[in-house]
Design a protein around this motif. Structure first.
Motif, PDB file in Angstrom:
ATOM      1  N   VAL A 124      -9.872   4.938   3.426  1.00  0.00           N
ATOM      2  CA  VAL A 124     -11.489   4.761   2.860  1.00  0.00           C
ATOM      3  C   VAL A 124     -12.153   5.745   3.373  1.00  0.00           C
ATOM      4  O   VAL A 124     -12.355   5.874   4.903  1.00  0.00           O
ATOM      5  CB  VAL A 124     -11.617   3.172   3.356  1.00  0.00           C
ATOM      6  N   ALA A 125     -12.817   6.565   2.634  1.00  0.00           N
ATOM      7  CA  ALA A 125     -13.862   7.633   2.797  1.00  0.00           C
ATOM      8  C   ALA A 125     -13.269   8.401   3.942  1.00  0.00           C
ATOM      9  O   ALA A 125     -14.033   8.688   4.998  1.00  0.00           O
ATOM     10  CB  ALA A 125     -15.146   6.861   3.156  1.00  0.00           C
ATOM     11  N   PRO A 126     -12.249   9.210   3.502  1.00  0.00           N
ATOM     12  CA  PRO A 126     -11.887  10.174   4.654  1.00  0.00           C
ATOM     13  C   PRO A 126     -12.779  11.723   4.619  1.00  0.00           C
ATOM     14  O   PRO A 126     -13.335  11.674   3.906  1.00  0.00           O
ATOM     15  CB  PRO A 126     -10.354  10.730   4.167  1.00  0.00           C
ATOM     16  N   PRO A 127     -12.770  12.073   5.873  1.00  0.00           N
ATOM     17  CA  PRO A 127     -13.500  13.358   6.011  1.00  0.00           C
ATOM     18  C   PRO A 127     -13.368  14.389   4.904  1.00  0.00           C
ATOM     19  O   PRO A 127     -12.116  14.397   4.373  1.00  0.00           O
ATOM     20  CB  PRO A 127     -13.346  13.974   7.307  1.00  0.00           C
ATOM     21  N   ALA A 128     -14.383  14.994   4.463  1.00  0.00           N
ATOM     22  CA  ALA A 128     -14.303  15.884   3.038  1.00  0.00           C
ATOM     23  C   ALA A 128     -13.022  16.882   3.125  1.00  0.00           C
ATOM     24  O   ALA A 128     -12.497  17.287   2.300  1.00  0.00           O
ATOM     25  CB  ALA A 128     -15.402  16.663   2.996  1.00  0.00           C
ATOM     26  N   SER A 129     -12.742  17.457   4.444  1.00  0.00           N
ATOM     27  CA  SER A 129     -11.749  18.589   4.627  1.00  0.00           C
ATOM     28  C   SER A 129     -10.287  18.008   4.834  1.00  0.00           C
ATOM     29  O   SER A 129      -9.303  18.704   4.669  1.00  0.00           O
ATOM     30  CB  SER A 129     -11.886  19.004   5.926  1.00  0.00           C
ATOM     31  N   GLU A 180       0.587  -1.335   0.163  1.00  0.00           N
ATOM     32  CA  GLU A 180      -0.116   0.013   0.210  1.00  0.00           C
ATOM     33  C   GLU A 180       0.800   1.073   0.038  1.00  0.00           C
ATOM     34  O   GLU A 180       2.016   1.215   0.425  1.00  0.00           O
ATOM     35  CB  GLU A 180      -0.781   0.122   1.268  1.00  0.00           C
ATOM     36  N   THR A 181       0.219   2.177  -0.528  1.00  0.00           N
ATOM     37  CA  THR A 181       0.851   3.675  -0.444  1.00  0.00           C
ATOM     38  C   THR A 181       0.548   4.163   1.006  1.00  0.00           C
ATOM     39  O   THR A 181      -0.637   3.849   1.314  1.00  0.00           O
ATOM     40  CB  THR A 181       0.397   4.439  -1.650  1.00  0.00           C
ATOM     41  N   VAL A 182       1.504   4.901   1.514  1.00  0.00           N
ATOM     42  CA  VAL A 182       1.363   5.750   2.938  1.00  0.00           C
ATOM     43  C   VAL A 182       0.874   7.159   2.485  1.00  0.00           C
ATOM     44  O   VAL A 182       1.841   7.472   1.756  1.00  0.00           O
ATOM     45  CB  VAL A 182       2.322   5.575   3.832  1.00  0.00           C
ATOM     46  N   TYR A 183      -0.139   7.553   2.984  1.00  0.00           N
ATOM     47  CA  TYR A 183      -0.407   9.114   2.781  1.00  0.00           C
ATOM     48  C   TYR A 183      -0.102  10.153   3.897  1.00  0.00           C
ATOM     49  O   TYR A 183      -0.158   9.764   5.024  1.00  0.00           O
ATOM     50  CB  TYR A 183      -1.924   9.179   2.380  1.00  0.00           C
ATOM     51  N   LEU A 184       0.187  11.128   3.720  1.00  0.00           N
ATOM     52  CA  LEU A 184       0.187  12.152   4.779  1.00  0.00           C
ATOM     53  C   LEU A 184      -1.274  12.915   4.834  1.00  0.00           C
ATOM     54  O   LEU A 184      -1.518  13.404   4.070  1.00  0.00           O
ATOM     55  CB  LEU A 184       1.365  13.277   4.640  1.00  0.00           C
ATOM     56  N   ALA A 185      -1.934  12.534   6.073  1.00  0.00           N
ATOM     57  CA  ALA A 185      -3.351  13.135   6.089  1.00  0.00           C
ATOM     58  C   ALA A 185      -3.224  14.455   6.884  1.00  0.00           C
ATOM     59  O   ALA A 185      -2.929  14.562   8.076  1.00  0.00           O
ATOM     60  CB  ALA A 185      -4.164  12.178   6.952  1.00  0.00           C
ATOM     61  N   ALA A 186      -3.638  15.345   6.176  1.00  0.00           N
ATOM     62  CA  ALA A 186      -3.662  16.849   6.938  1.00  0.00           C
ATOM     63  C   ALA A 186      -4.764  17.628   6.221  1.00  0.00           C
ATOM     64  O   ALA A 186      -5.717  17.332   5.564  1.00  0.00           O
ATOM     65  CB  ALA A 186      -2.387  17.532   6.589  1.00  0.00           C
ATOM     66  N   LEU A 187      -4.724  18.964   6.726  1.00  0.00           N
ATOM     67  CA  LEU A 187      -5.825  19.886   6.215  1.00  0.00           C
ATOM     68  C   LEU A 187      -5.499  20.763   5.005  1.00  0.00           C
ATOM     69  O   LEU A 187      -6.147  21.254   4.477  1.00  0.00           O
ATOM     70  CB  LEU A 187      -6.377  20.798   7.228  1.00  0.00           C
ATOM     71  N   ALA A 235     -10.388  17.576  12.621  1.00  0.00           N
ATOM     72  CA  ALA A 235     -10.767  18.654  13.817  1.00  0.00           C
ATOM     73  C   ALA A 235      -9.651  19.640  13.878  1.00  0.00           C
ATOM     74  O   ALA A 235      -9.607  20.209  14.965  1.00  0.00           O
ATOM     75  CB  ALA A 235     -11.180  17.732  15.158  1.00  0.00           C
ATOM     76  N   GLY A 236      -8.667  19.555  12.985  1.00  0.00           N
ATOM     77  CA  GLY A 236      -7.491  20.303  13.276  1.00  0.00           C
ATOM     78  C   GLY A 236      -6.581  19.914  14.427  1.00  0.00           C
ATOM     79  O   GLY A 236      -5.795  20.863  14.895  1.00  0.00           O
TER      80      GLY A 236
END
Length: 288
Positions: free
Chosen positions: A244-249, A169-176, A231-232
């Motif tokens: 899968v299905a991350p929050p839109a922001s 799998e690819t690893v992502y950086l999840a941020a705003l 939530a920041g």
């Protein structure tokens, strides 16, 4: 002749480090483990343990004996697998260990296939962090399990286990925002519980980028991690199955980091009919 049960205790001591940990894993009392290891020393006629206060360390002779023990146990497992293969139907208990994000994507279809093709199998599932899998396989509380490694957290070599590739799998950086990893030096981080692979990845990947992460929150469920990001409350590393299905922001920025999942089972058990059936079902269920 050396007693296999005592040899197994020595092997577990080599992996777990303390007599107390061996006793807890194998349902012995610490005194019983000590007595069995002392008896093994008498049988071999050479010192196996160096005692310093309440701690023990394996001697070079003991480490050599542990290597031979892995070979002996694997041979016994192969013999048991050969005997099981002579049965006309597939029965018995099959204990499978998985990490949380694999339950819906990989495990569920694999269980359906196993239940349909082999109704005589008694299937049990345990959810656990991959870091705990090797010990669970060695102490036989699991028969087959999913084990992981990241580019910065490779799988440790273990002579008692066999593995085979299952998924990358690819690893992502999840941020705003879509800022790169190197720009996150002063950002708060969300990581797994200390001792988990996700926690180790967060520290090592950030250190490779030139900084030590300021971990503010610990969460092992990627749904919770993404909610905290939304939530920041910080940024986090999230692999494909957890994204899968991350929050839109939440912005997912792919990184040159990979998570690799392997099937793992005790050395010598790969051809056991139940293990072979599980391998086939899990491989078929893994995303291509």
């Amino acid at each position: 002749m050396l007693d296999v049960r005592k040899l197994r205790l020595l092997r577990e001591l080599a992996h777990r480090g303390t007599i107390a940990a061996v006793a807890e894993a194998l349902a012995y009392t610490p005194s019983a483990v000590s007595q069995q290891l002392t008896a093994l020393e008498r049988e071999t006629g050479v010192p196996l343990l160096e005692r310093t206060g309440r701690r023990v360390q394996l001697t070079p002779a003991a480490l050599g004996l542990v290597e031979r023990t892995e070979e002996i146990l694997a041979t016994l497992q192969e013999a048991a697998a050969d005997l099981a293969a002579t049965a006309s139907t597939l029965t018995g208990t099959l204990r499978i260990g998985v990490f949380p994000t694999a339950v819906q994507t990989i495990l569920t279809p694999a269980l359906v296939a196993l239940s349909t093709d082999h109704p005589g199998l008694d299937l049990t599932v345990t959810e656990l962090d991959p870091a705990a899998v090797p010990d669970a396989l060695r102490d036989e509380s699991l028969d087959v399990a999913l084990i992981q490694e990241y580019d910065y957290v490779p799988i440790a070599s273990d002579q008692g286990l066999q593995t085979e590739p299952l998924l990358e799998e690819t690893v992502y950086l999840a941020a705003l925002t879509a800022e790169p990893l190197a720009a996150r030096r002063d950002t708060s981080w969300i990581a797994g519980t200390p001792g988990t692979l996700c926690h180790s990845l967060t520290i090592r990947a950030c250190e490779a980028a030139g900084f030590t992460p300021r971990i503010r929150h610990h969460a092992d469920d990627f749904g919770a991690v993404l909610a905290l990001v939304a939530a920041g409350q910080g940024v986090a590393f999230v692999p494909d199955l957890g994204a899968v299905a991350p929050p839109a922001s939440v912005v997912l920025t792919p990184l040159p980091i990979r998570r690799r999942t392997h099937l793992a089972y005790r050395r010598g058990t790969g051809n056991h009919p139940a293990i072979s059936a599980a391998r086939t079902a899990l491989q078929a269920a893994a995303p291509s």
